[in-house]
Scaffold this active site. Structure first.
Site, PDB file in Angstrom:
ATOM      1  CG  HIS A   7      -6.415  -0.793   0.182  1.00 50.52           C
ATOM      2  ND1 HIS A   7      -5.699  -0.365  -0.911  1.00 50.52           N
ATOM      3  CD2 HIS A   7      -5.638  -0.567   1.267  1.00 50.52           C
ATOM      4  CE1 HIS A   7      -4.518   0.100  -0.493  1.00 50.52           C
ATOM      5  NE2 HIS A   7      -4.470  -0.008   0.817  1.00 50.52           N
TER       6      HIS A   7
ATOM      7  CB  SER B 236      -0.964  -0.032   1.190  1.00 50.15           C
ATOM      8  OG  SER B 236      -1.917   1.000   1.100  1.00 50.15           O
TER       9      SER B 236
END
Length: 293
Positions: free
Chosen positions: A194, A90
């Site tokens: 996400h 990420s």
């Protein structure tokens, strides 16, 4: 020993005192970084007097900056190895892109600061980690329970996935998962990262990035959302859509191992990725965290 894959951690790796081993080595970079973001990053990392380190807008800046300094220290000690593959979980994408020459330290910091602020503003949702040997079957279980508004945000290891959804949906789901043997832990985050609930942040981030210019990566950078090697034509898409797509850490590490990458090293605060990747690969290919005295 040559390292095939350098891994950079994401949000969740922050800890009080991080950066203490590198701040004194780069005083001018620290001064300029603090001018860039408008607050004392060193104090945030070392003392956190205002209890901001775990707030997404500040967390992401701090992890990015410390990871980049640790990478600079690593290259000074060991030298550049152009054949290395870079990847990140990420937020870890950004120090990987810095290491690949896509942007300089401070442009990356400005981008990460905006990313963190937008993600903190997206408060419509929550996240839950699902732990244990049954975690690998979470997609099947979500389908069987007809929880179609719950998304997998992170495929971290065979025994850890993270779910994103509305708070109410997760409050309803968690007891049902626990009934069938899952262990669940709520994550201290402000939104459903996400997932589709980050769409407003994605749109704003796209507007922020669209007029910026990025250099083509000089090193191989592997996406943890798609598993592909990121070329210049992929950069904007990856940075923007990463906010709404799951992090496929397990799949990425497995793919790298299967394609001949044998040695993995984590650079950044903590050892989160080292532990996850050991779960994925087993002790025989156990990754090593970067350590500095």
């Amino acid at each position: 020993m040559a390292i095939d894959v350098v891994m950079f951690p994401g949000q969740g790796s922050q800890r009080l005192g991080m950066g203490h081993e590198v701040f004194d080595a780069y005083p001018q970079l620290c001064d300029r970084a603090e001018e860039t973001v408008g607050h004392p990053l060193r104090e945030l990392c070392l003392k956190d007097p205002q209890a901001l380190l775990n707030q997404t807008a500040y967390t992401q800046q701090a992890i990015y900056f410390v990871s980049c300094l640790m990478y600079l220290a690593h290259t000074e000690e060991h030298g550049h190895e152009p054949s290395r593959c870079l990847t990140g979980h990420s937020l870890g994408l950004y120090p990987a892109l810095f290491a690949a020459g896509v942007f300089d330290l401070f442009e990356g910091l400005r981008i990460v600061a905006r990313r963190g602020a937008l993600m903190q503003e997206a408060r419509d949702g929550a996240m839950v980690a699902v732990l244990g040997p049954q975690a690998d079957d979470i997609d099947q279980h979500l389908a069987e329970l007809e929880c179609f508004d719950v998304e997998v945000a992170n495929y971290n290891s065979p025994e850890q996935v993270v779910l994103s959804a509305a708070q109410s949906s997760l409050e309803e789901l968690v007891p049902r998962l626990e009934e069938i043997g899952h262990r669940c832990a709520w994550l201290p985050v402000s939104g459903a990262f996400h997932s589709r609930r980050m769409e407003p942040a994605r749109r704003e981030f796209a507007r922020f990035l669209r007029d910026r210019e990025f250099a083509p990566p000089t090193r191989t950078v592997v996406s943890t959302t798609s598993g592909r090697t990121l070329g210049a034509e992929h950069l904007l898409e990856e940075m923007v859509f990463q906010l709404v797509k799951p992090v496929r850490w397990r799949q990425t590490v497995t793919h790298l191992a299967r394609t001949g990458h044998r040695t993995f090293q984590e650079i950044g605060p903590g050892t989160v990725l080292t532990k996850l990747s050991t779960k994925i690969l087993g002790d025989a290919n156990s990754p090593q965290p970067e350590s500095r005295k």
